[in-house]
Design a protein around this motif. Structure first.
Motif, PDB file in Angstrom:
ATOM      1  N   ASN A 135      21.305   7.536   4.310  1.00 34.72           N
ATOM      2  CA  ASN A 135      23.005   7.657   4.833  1.00 34.72           C
ATOM      3  C   ASN A 135      22.477   5.790   5.568  1.00 34.72           C
ATOM      4  OD1 ASN A 135      24.652  10.142   3.898  1.00 34.72           O
ATOM      5  ND2 ASN A 135      22.796  10.756   5.951  1.00 34.72           N
ATOM      6  N   ILE A 136      23.662   4.954   4.777  1.00 41.85           N
ATOM      7  CA  ILE A 136      23.698   3.772   5.047  1.00 41.85           C
ATOM      8  C   ILE A 136      23.896   4.077   6.632  1.00 41.85           C
ATOM      9  CG2 ILE A 136      24.057   1.553   4.765  1.00 41.85           C
ATOM     10  CD1 ILE A 136      24.708   2.351   1.517  1.00 41.85           C
ATOM     11  N   ALA A 137      22.808   3.206   7.650  1.00 44.72           N
ATOM     12  CA  ALA A 137      23.192   2.918   8.805  1.00 44.72           C
ATOM     13  C   ALA A 137      24.335   1.774   9.554  1.00 44.72           C
ATOM     14  CB  ALA A 137      22.486   3.336   9.706  1.00 44.72           C
ATOM     15  N   ASP A 138      24.447   1.833  10.382  1.00 41.41           N
ATOM     16  CA  ASP A 138      25.355   0.935  10.777  1.00 41.41           C
ATOM     17  C   ASP A 138      25.229  -0.330  11.025  1.00 41.41           C
ATOM     18  OD1 ASP A 138      28.901   2.015  10.676  1.00 41.41           O
ATOM     19  OD2 ASP A 138      28.705   2.534  12.312  1.00 41.41           O
ATOM     20  N   LYS A 139      23.678   0.200  11.479  1.00 45.19           N
ATOM     21  CA  LYS A 139      22.640  -1.429  12.375  1.00 45.19           C
ATOM     22  C   LYS A 139      21.321  -0.362  12.134  1.00 45.19           C
ATOM     23  CE  LYS A 139      23.105   0.636  17.090  1.00 45.19           C
ATOM     24  NZ  LYS A 139      23.313   0.104  18.860  1.00 45.19           N
ATOM     25  N   ASP A 140      20.709  -0.984  12.604  1.00 43.57           N
ATOM     26  CA  ASP A 140      19.135  -1.007  12.641  1.00 43.57           C
ATOM     27  C   ASP A 140      19.128  -0.128  13.908  1.00 43.57           C
ATOM     28  OD1 ASP A 140      18.543  -2.470   9.909  1.00 43.57           O
ATOM     29  OD2 ASP A 140      17.667  -3.790  11.228  1.00 43.57           O
ATOM     30  N   GLU A 141      18.665   1.869  13.549  1.00 45.63           N
ATOM     31  CA  GLU A 141      17.870   1.403  15.156  1.00 45.63           C
ATOM     32  C   GLU A 141      16.359   2.789  15.067  1.00 45.63           C
ATOM     33  OE1 GLU A 141      21.221   4.130  17.667  1.00 45.63           O
ATOM     34  OE2 GLU A 141      21.296   4.864  15.663  1.00 45.63           O
ATOM     35  N   THR A 163      22.035  -0.766  24.969  1.00 48.25           N
ATOM     36  CA  THR A 163      22.688  -2.136  24.511  1.00 48.25           C
ATOM     37  C   THR A 163      23.546  -1.925  25.357  1.00 48.25           C
ATOM     38  OG1 THR A 163      22.283  -1.132  22.120  1.00 48.25           O
ATOM     39  CG2 THR A 163      24.964  -1.563  22.286  1.00 48.25           C
ATOM     40  N   GLU A 223      20.331  -9.022  17.411  1.00 53.00           N
ATOM     41  CA  GLU A 223      20.872  -7.491  17.983  1.00 53.00           C
ATOM     42  C   GLU A 223      21.422  -7.820  19.347  1.00 53.00           C
ATOM     43  OE1 GLU A 223      19.057  -3.707  17.655  1.00 53.00           O
ATOM     44  OE2 GLU A 223      17.586  -5.130  16.026  1.00 53.00           O
TER      45      GLU A 223
END
Length: 202
Positions: A42-48, A145, A78
């Motif tokens: 799945n495409i994520a909203d940000k790199d994790e 974050t 980030e």
């Protein structure tokens, strides 16, 4: 997207010629087998980065270490802050900050924070020194974050002391002013354009 990742058996493998990106060229003789893992992407909203195995050992070439170094150098896009030691980590968590990465030299340094194991990575003493901003590193270094900031209009609606900083570049001085303002009961510290990045580790 869902797909199958089939297994293979290497009958011969020759690894040679390291590339500029750190990967190697290989020569291989292999045969496929009818075993596979099912992958869901799945495409994520940000790199994790998250690992379900606690305290995986890493070195400086790992992408997670590179990410942390980039944050410290100020070259990362980030929105992460760095804190050292359990006291500052607990204060950051109370404020609503979310842990992105934790680094320890000894797994016991995590203490009772077992819910953060999936974000925790065991690294060498040398790497702890590289990430630390003090001569003798704390037993735990965290990248988080920060919680979302209230809008400026909402801050200005409150009645109380506000501290505004204009084009102040020294992060140490900004940190001192923020701590002093909080101790004196100020509602907020506003950094105007031209000030040092508010996420600077100092």
């Amino acid at each position: 997207m869902k797909d199958r990742a089939y297994a293979k058996i290497n009958l011969a493998l020759d690894v040679f010629n390291i590339r500029e990106n750190g990967y190697h060229d290989i020569n291989s003789i292999m045969i496929p087998v009818n075993f596979y893992d099912e992958l869901e992407i799945n495409i994520a909203d940000k790199d994790e980065y998250e690992c379900n195995k606690s305290f995986v050992k890493f070195n400086e070439s790992n992408s997670i270490i590179k990410k942390a170094v980039k944050v410290l150098s100020g070259s990362s896009d980030e929105n992460l802050i760095m804190v050292e030691g359990h006291k500052l980590l607990e204060e950051a968590l109370k404020s609503g900050a979310k842990v992105d990465m934790l680094f320890v030299e000894d797994p016991s340094s995590l203490r009772d924070k077992t819910d953060l194991e999936s974000k925790c990575y065991q690294i060498s003493r040398g790497l702890m020194r590289e990430l630390s901003t003090v001569k003798t590193p704390n037993e735990i270094i965290a990248f988080l974050t920060p919680p979302p900031l209230p809008s400026l209009n909402k801050v200005l609606e409150n009645h109380g002391v506000l501290v505004a900083l204009d084009r102040l570049q020294d992060p140490g001085n900004i940190g001192t002013i923020i701590r002093t303002s909080e101790a004196m009961g100020a509602l907020a510290v506003i950094l105007l354009e031209g000030c040092c990045n508010s996420n600077n580790h100092k």
